[in-house]
Design an enzyme around this catalytic site. Structure first.
Site, mmCIF file in Angstrom:
data_model
loop_
_atom_site.group_PDB
_atom_site.id
_atom_site.type_symbol
_atom_site.label_atom_id
_atom_site.label_comp_id
_atom_site.label_asym_id
_atom_site.label_seq_id
_atom_site.Cartn_x
_atom_site.Cartn_y
_atom_site.Cartn_z
ATOM 1 N N THR A 31 42.805 43.666 39.086
ATOM 2 C CA THR A 31 41.422 43.455 39.510
ATOM 3 C C THR A 31 40.682 42.553 38.538
ATOM 4 O O THR A 31 41.100 42.346 37.399
ATOM 5 C CB THR A 31 40.659 44.792 39.612
ATOM 6 O OG1 THR A 31 40.631 45.413 38.317
ATOM 7 C CG2 THR A 31 41.289 45.709 40.636
ATOM 8 N N TYR B 224 28.857 46.427 38.555
ATOM 9 C CA TYR B 224 30.298 46.165 38.606
ATOM 10 C C TYR B 224 30.761 46.238 40.052
ATOM 11 O O TYR B 224 30.487 47.208 40.755
ATOM 12 C CB TYR B 224 31.025 47.225 37.770
ATOM 13 C CG TYR B 224 32.530 47.113 37.695
ATOM 14 C CD1 TYR B 224 33.154 46.691 36.535
ATOM 15 C CD2 TYR B 224 33.345 47.467 38.774
ATOM 16 C CE1 TYR B 224 34.533 46.613 36.438
ATOM 17 C CE2 TYR B 224 34.728 47.385 38.696
ATOM 18 C CZ TYR B 224 35.316 46.957 37.522
ATOM 19 O OH TYR B 224 36.680 46.879 37.438
ATOM 20 N N HIS C 56 44.903 56.705 38.503
ATOM 21 C CA HIS C 56 44.495 55.304 38.609
ATOM 22 C C HIS C 56 45.324 54.335 37.781
ATOM 23 O O HIS C 56 45.317 53.131 38.051
ATOM 24 C CB HIS C 56 43.024 55.174 38.176
ATOM 25 C CG HIS C 56 42.287 54.060 38.846
ATOM 26 N ND1 HIS C 56 42.900 52.919 39.317
ATOM 27 C CD2 HIS C 56 40.979 53.895 39.131
ATOM 28 C CE1 HIS C 56 42.002 52.108 39.853
ATOM 29 N NE2 HIS C 56 40.839 52.672 39.764
#
Length: 770
Positions: free
Chosen positions: A598, A585, A469
């Site tokens: 993001t 979230y 990630h």
């Protein structure tokens, strides 16, 4: 074998008769072709850099301008600012050659001025975000109409490449401290009691009027100096400095288009997909991939694509690092505990699917046993990062182990050929759940979790991936998966026997086994990492819920945005599951800005909580429930747009916290905010990022989406994909060790919430007709 062959490509010896030189022409030819391919890539990159450097202008305009200015000057006309004559006034001669040179230099100055004027005009135009807030179905405001015309005029001078817009994208704006404090206090209102909210107000006020001012000044300086004031710190502190295992905690997975099954031949599917991935990599290298434009006009940042291939996260004792190779001529393949190096080029071209299939078949037929410690080696990448860094330095820093490790880490990507099938059956949901778990963590030792992504292929030809990630967010790998699936949908790639179409033009180089000398002490260290991985695997549970009663079509028919609709369903489901609301979230992109990643949207709002409570009130009218739902959805859509346009809460607070740590100051407010757990972590898997994705033409081509582990020990991780007009996938994870969470129970709550919302609108429409 390939390494041994290369070693004797050139050799010599000294005898009593003189020098004895041995040349292997075949290998030298391979070296020559490799150099040619490398230089072609360098030239292509140079041309692309020139193209992007002058975008939205074009260097062809310079040639035209030179002709115009030269003609004007030689015919006695004065050029703008009389620049050619001024240059000639300091030149040693007035000959025709010097005059042409002066006109060329003048034209270059005019052209560069025009290029920079267009570029900064485009950057100023893209700073306008009012178009995002325009009501759907109505004529845009005058400001937006003018903006649309300017975008078309200024941006229409040249055809963009993938990275052409990068220098024209604006920087992420830094919100004011007061605005962030106000938004934060509003966001937590439905989550805390009155007394706690008053305490937070006091802390926020003290922070805003105290240390917060000093922290904000440093952020202002960083926002002026850096390309993006968030992204570098986000990558470093959220990902690379984390010492926790990547598996489950950070890495995410994606699933095949499960409605399609083009072949059950594992080697053939591998050959087809590997070839498509390499073709996609070539498009990236040549920047021939079209940049993604919202509404066909507004570009989003393409920066994250740079590290999709040839990239690995390297463990460090205190901090990891991301290593990206400019090129790689091989992939690494794992099968039954053995690692293979597979070359993917022949005479400067990518191997064809049939040729790659031959290589994969050789691996599948190989009956050799894993070397000591080889089978479970990748467990090191699944364990604690500090432990992996120590083992890597002690046992893999030299010799054959270093060479083999380099072959994995410098590969274009890693392929895992599993010896069991990936199954999907609408009548047996547990099969899809196992499919997802296989991709999320495998056995804990058969995925190289450090690699940018690992392509996993089941014995029946179905596939998926596990992605690291830190280097990017899910939309990048989702775009790549979308491309390779569309290649199979748009073109016939398999014959009636399930093999790849076409015949090999030559016998490709055989895969070579990687060699290891893993000592007993190192094997114990591998076992320690595997123990940690096994505990994580035993504790994780995953449910993939397929909702096919209705989808995007019905939601739009209710005049509600699909994402907002689903987020409200999740709020209703969680309230019923836990009996309370929680900090939620949802990730939204900030790629409208350069190097954006993001921002967090907080879907649990006063509006959503009011609607949820009304849904549980048997005395509330249908009209009231629908009115409150629409209000909650409108507010959620505004929050998403705020996040996309740089008006979020959490990234700003995160950066304030980082500055406070650098300055070694404590803030009770920041400590309070960052201690709040995200018990419901959600994300929508994007699709349809390219013009090629046409669900009317290929209704079954879309991926089933992907998922990730829960963020909080007592929370849920929920990823969803709106797979069509009548299909949704929810990937729900939780930890078994938590007695209050159960992904299977929560899936039923989501199912019931969606059914109740459908019934609510059916009743509302019936009342409207009556």
């Amino acid at each position: 074998m390939a390494e041994a062959h290369a070693a004797v490509a050139f050799s010599f010896s000294i005898t009593h008769e003189g020098w004895d030189v041995n040349l292997d022409r075949e290998v030298l030819h391979v070296v020559w072709q490799s150099g040619i391919r490398s230089w072609k890539k360098r030239i292509a990159r140079l041309l692309n850099n020139v193209h992007n450097g002058v975008y939205p202008g074009h260097y062809s305009y310079l040639c035209v301008l030179i002709g115009i200015i030269s003609t004007m000057h030689l015919n006695g006309f004065r050029a703008p600012f009389n620049l050619p004559q001024k240059i000639l006034s300091i030149s040693p001669s007035q000959t025709i050659h010097w005059q042409i040179g002066a006109c060329t230099i003048s034209s270059l100055a005019y052209w560069l001025s025009g290029v920079y004027f267009l570029r900064y005009s485009l950057k100023m135009i893209f700073m306008y975000k009012g178009w995002m807030y325009e009501p759907q179905g109505r004529q845009p405001s005058l400001a937006t109409r003018i903006w649309l015309r300017l975008v078309k005029i200024v941006g229409g001078w040249n055809t963009p490449k993938l990275y052409s817009y990068q220098s024209s994208l604006p920087r992420l704006p830094l919100p004011s401290l007061h605005d962030t404090m106000t938004r934060y206090l509003k966001s937590v209102r439905p989550l805390v009691a009155d007394a706690k909210h008053e305490k937070l107000k006091v802390l926020a006020s003290e922070f805003e009027n105290g240390i917060g001012k000093k922290l904000q000044r440093y952020l202002v300086l960083k926002s002026w100096w850096s390309t993006n004031y968030v992204s570098d710190w986000w990558e470093e502190y959220v990902y690379l400095r984390g010492r926790y295992p990547l598996m489950i905690n950070s890495n995410f997975y994606g699933i095949d288009a499960i409605m399609l099954h083009p072949t059950t031949n594992q080697a053939a599917r591998a050959g087809s997909i590997i070839n498509s991935l390499l073709m996609f990599r070539r498009l990236l290298d040549r920047q021939e991939l079209d940049p993604i434009l919202i509404s066909g006009l507004v570009p989003i940042c393409s920066w994250q694509y740079e590290r999709l291939f040839n990239t690995t996260r390297i463990p460090g004792k205190k901090m990891d690092k991301i290593v990206h190779c400019a090129d790689s001529s091989h992939i690494a393949v794992y099968h039954k505990g053995r690692y293979f190096k597979v070359f993917i080029y022949h005479r400067g071209r990518i191997l064809k699917p049939a040729e790659i299939q031959m290589q994969i078949e050789q691996i599948l037929k190989d009956q050799s046993e894993p070397q000591p410690g080889e089978e479970k080696l990748a467990a090191l990448t699944a364990g604690v990062r500090t432990h992996w860094a120590h083992v890597r330095e002690q046992y893999f820093s030299k010799g054959v182990n270093k060479s083999s490790l380099d072959a994995i880490e410098k590969a274009a990507f890693v392929v895992v050929l599993d010896d069991f099938p990936y199954e999907f059956d609408m009548n047996d949901p547990s099969k899809l759940d196992r499919y997802g778990k296989v991709l999320l963590h495998g056995r804990g030792y058969d995925r190289w979790f450090d690699k940018s992504f690992t392509l996993c292929i089941g014995s029946n030809g179905r596939l998926g991936f596990n992605a690291e990630h830190s280097w990017s967010d899910a939309p990048i790998i989702a775009h790549c998966l979308e491309y390779i699936l569309l290649e199979e949908a748009d073109f016939t790639r398999f014959d009636h026997n399930g093999n790849t179409l076409g015949n090999p033009e030559f016998t490709p180089p055989p895969p070579s086994r990687l060699n290891w000398e893993i000592r007993f002490e190192c094997q114990n260290d591998i076992g320690a990492s595997l123990d940690i991985a096994n505990k994580l695997i035993e504790d994780i549970d995953l449910r993939i819920y397929v909702h096919d009663r209705y989808g995007k079509g019905f939601m739009k028919g209710c005049h509600l945005g699909p994402d907002a609709y689903i987020q409200m369903a999740l709020q209703l489901a969680y309230f019923r599951d836990a009996g309370k609301f929680c900090l939620t979230y949802e990730a939204t992109m900030t790629r409208l800005f350069r190097e954006g990643r993001t921002e967090t949207v907080r879907p649990c709002t006063e509006e959503s909580s009011t609607w949820v409570k009304t849904m549980e009130d048997k005395n509330a009218s249908v009209e009231e429930k629908v009115r409150l739902l629409r209000q909650a959805c409108r507010n959620h859509q505004k929050l998403v747009k705020d996040g996309m346009s740089g008006k979020g809460i959490d990234r700003h607070i995160f950066c304030l916290f980082v500055v406070s740590k650098y300055l070694e100051v404590e803030s009770p407010f920041l400590k309070e905010v960052l201690s709040e757990p995200w018990r419901l972590s959600t994300s929508q898997t994007p699709h349809g990022q390219t013009k090629r994705m046409d669900l009317k033409k290929h209704p079954k081509c879309i991926s089933a989406g992907g998922g990730f582990g829960p963020v909080a020990d007592d929370g849920y991780g929920v990823s969803y994909i709106i797979a069509g007009e009548d299909l949704l996938f929810f990937h729900i994870s939780n930890k078994k060790s938590c007695p209050t969470t159960d992904c299977h129970r929560f899936a039923k709550q989501i199912e019931q919430a969606l059914a109740d919302m459908q019934e609510l609108h059916i009743q509302y429409n019936q009342i409207a007709r009556d």
